[in-house]
Design a protein around this motif. Structure first.
Motif, PDB file in Angstrom:
ATOM      1  N   LEU A 104       5.092  -1.436  23.237  1.00  0.00           N
ATOM      2  CA  LEU A 104       4.573  -0.037  23.442  1.00  0.00           C
ATOM      3  C   LEU A 104       5.771   0.870  23.449  1.00  0.00           C
ATOM      4  N   ARG A 105       6.839   1.197  23.945  1.00  0.00           N
ATOM      5  CA  ARG A 105       8.022   1.861  23.842  1.00  0.00           C
ATOM      6  C   ARG A 105       8.712   1.671  22.664  1.00  0.00           C
ATOM      7  N   SER A 106       9.080   0.352  22.147  1.00  0.00           N
ATOM      8  CA  SER A 106      10.325   0.256  21.069  1.00  0.00           C
ATOM      9  C   SER A 106       9.710   0.929  20.276  1.00  0.00           C
ATOM     10  N   GLU A 107       8.290   0.821  20.175  1.00  0.00           N
ATOM     11  CA  GLU A 107       7.066   1.735  18.553  1.00  0.00           C
ATOM     12  C   GLU A 107       7.488   3.229  19.136  1.00  0.00           C
ATOM     13  N   GLY A 108       7.883   3.529  20.462  1.00  0.00           N
ATOM     14  CA  GLY A 108       8.570   5.200  20.832  1.00  0.00           C
ATOM     15  C   GLY A 108       6.904   5.678  21.171  1.00  0.00           C
ATOM     16  N   TYR A 109       5.962   4.841  21.713  1.00  0.00           N
ATOM     17  CA  TYR A 109       5.172   5.485  23.156  1.00  0.00           C
ATOM     18  C   TYR A 109       5.440   5.860  24.588  1.00  0.00           C
ATOM     19  N   GLY A 110       5.345   7.082  25.443  1.00  0.00           N
ATOM     20  CA  GLY A 110       5.877   6.985  26.337  1.00  0.00           C
ATOM     21  C   GLY A 110       4.911   6.162  27.517  1.00  0.00           C
ATOM     22  N   VAL A 111       5.163   5.532  27.817  1.00  0.00           N
ATOM     23  CA  VAL A 111       4.321   5.447  28.968  1.00  0.00           C
ATOM     24  C   VAL A 111       4.529   5.151  30.589  1.00  0.00           C
ATOM     25  N   THR A 112       3.188   4.971  31.067  1.00  0.00           N
ATOM     26  CA  THR A 112       3.863   5.557  32.771  1.00  0.00           C
ATOM     27  C   THR A 112       3.219   4.012  33.082  1.00  0.00           C
ATOM     28  N   THR A 113       3.774   3.738  34.259  1.00  0.00           N
ATOM     29  CA  THR A 113       3.320   2.439  35.191  1.00  0.00           C
ATOM     30  C   THR A 113       2.506   2.787  36.665  1.00  0.00           C
ATOM     31  N   LEU A 129       0.217   9.059  26.103  1.00  0.00           N
ATOM     32  CA  LEU A 129      -0.339  10.229  25.308  1.00  0.00           C
ATOM     33  C   LEU A 129       0.243   9.342  23.734  1.00  0.00           C
ATOM     34  N   THR A 130      -0.722   9.724  23.167  1.00  0.00           N
ATOM     35  CA  THR A 130       0.043   9.842  21.850  1.00  0.00           C
ATOM     36  C   THR A 130      -1.636  11.095  21.118  1.00  0.00           C
ATOM     37  N   LYS A 131      -1.017  11.282  19.482  1.00  0.00           N
ATOM     38  CA  LYS A 131      -1.203  11.964  18.567  1.00  0.00           C
ATOM     39  C   LYS A 131      -2.897  11.469  18.316  1.00  0.00           C
ATOM     40  N   ARG A 132      -3.975  11.988  18.179  1.00  0.00           N
ATOM     41  CA  ARG A 132      -5.410  11.372  17.591  1.00  0.00           C
ATOM     42  C   ARG A 132      -5.131  10.892  16.385  1.00  0.00           C
ATOM     43  N   ASN A 133      -4.350  10.666  15.760  1.00  0.00           N
ATOM     44  CA  ASN A 133      -3.951  10.247  14.842  1.00  0.00           C
ATOM     45  C   ASN A 133      -3.618   9.494  13.925  1.00  0.00           C
ATOM     46  N   GLN A 134      -2.889   8.394  15.629  1.00  0.00           N
ATOM     47  CA  GLN A 134      -2.183   7.338  16.121  1.00  0.00           C
ATOM     48  C   GLN A 134      -2.629   6.826  16.854  1.00  0.00           C
ATOM     49  N   GLU A 135      -3.876   7.183  17.075  1.00  0.00           N
ATOM     50  CA  GLU A 135      -4.334   6.543  18.017  1.00  0.00           C
ATOM     51  C   GLU A 135      -5.467   4.954  17.684  1.00  0.00           C
ATOM     52  N   GLU A 136      -5.599   4.920  16.298  1.00  0.00           N
ATOM     53  CA  GLU A 136      -5.924   3.202  16.133  1.00  0.00           C
ATOM     54  C   GLU A 136      -5.109   2.904  16.105  1.00  0.00           C
ATOM     55  N   GLY A 137      -3.771   3.096  15.987  1.00  0.00           N
ATOM     56  CA  GLY A 137      -2.841   2.408  15.807  1.00  0.00           C
ATOM     57  C   GLY A 137      -2.115   1.059  17.444  1.00  0.00           C
ATOM     58  N   LEU A 138      -2.598   1.862  18.084  1.00  0.00           N
ATOM     59  CA  LEU A 138      -2.110   2.087  19.451  1.00  0.00           C
ATOM     60  C   LEU A 138      -2.980   0.998  20.576  1.00  0.00           C
TER      61      LEU A 138
END
Length: 187
Positions: A104-113, A129-138
């Protein structure tokens, strides 16, 4: 008959415009909401003038209501395709899946654990946290690594700070380079 078809067309334009205006207001985009409100008012006045200037038959009123209902479906579909705004996902895992977190981090998502205690054992929570238009990919990435993950999604109203804005821009550019645009899927 011509008036009835015109009423249907007006409703199929009016109601999606109304839906989008409401969404723009909720999302804090007042300029877009204002423009849509202007168009909405014009269409509404024209539509009502036709309905009330005619003989007001059952068919006219039925088509007006039918157009309203179908217009809601169209407006909802348009909003879903636009996917305006942001989504926060809380992902609950039964193990600390470092491979998923790094992906997830390598794809640019900010991940807090976070680590917490479930009923029977430790649980691991990821907050993303992501943009709604990128939610499905997540969702797809999460399901690839953790098919049994418990996921809760909600739309945050406000947020400030953090590094994720830069990473989102990076991810969007990266995807444009990697994935050719399929024009058949575009509206």
């Amino acid at each position: 008959m011509k008036d009835i078809l015109f009423i249907l067309v007006l409703q199929l334009i009016y109601v999606p415009t109304f839906t989008l205006r409401t969404i723009m207001l909720v999302k804090g985009r007042s300029a877009a909401a204002s423009l849509l409100g202007f168009a909405e008012a014009l269409i509404y006045v024209f539509g009502l003038s036709i309905v009330f200037s005619g003989d007001q038959s059952f068919m006219t009123m039925f088509v007006y209501a039918l157009g309203f209902g179908v217009g809601i479906l169209i407006g909802t579909k348009i909003e879903h395709e636009l996917a305006i705004g942001y989504t926060t996902l809380q992902v609950i895992l039964t193990n600390n899946n470092e491979t998923l977190i790094e992906q997830l981090r390598s794809e640019g998502y900010g991940v807090t654990t976070f680590v917490g205690q479930g009923r029977d054992e430790a649980r691991y929570k990821l907050e993303i946290l992501t943009k709604r238009n990128q939610e499905e990919g997540l969702y797809e990435v999460i399901q690839d690594y953790e098919p049994n993950a418990f996921i809760i999604a909600y739309e945050p109203k406000t947020f400030k700070g953090g590094f994720w804005v830069k990473s989102m821009k990076k991810r969007k550019k990266k995807k444009k380079i990697q994935e050719p645009i399929n024009k058949d899927l575009m509206l």
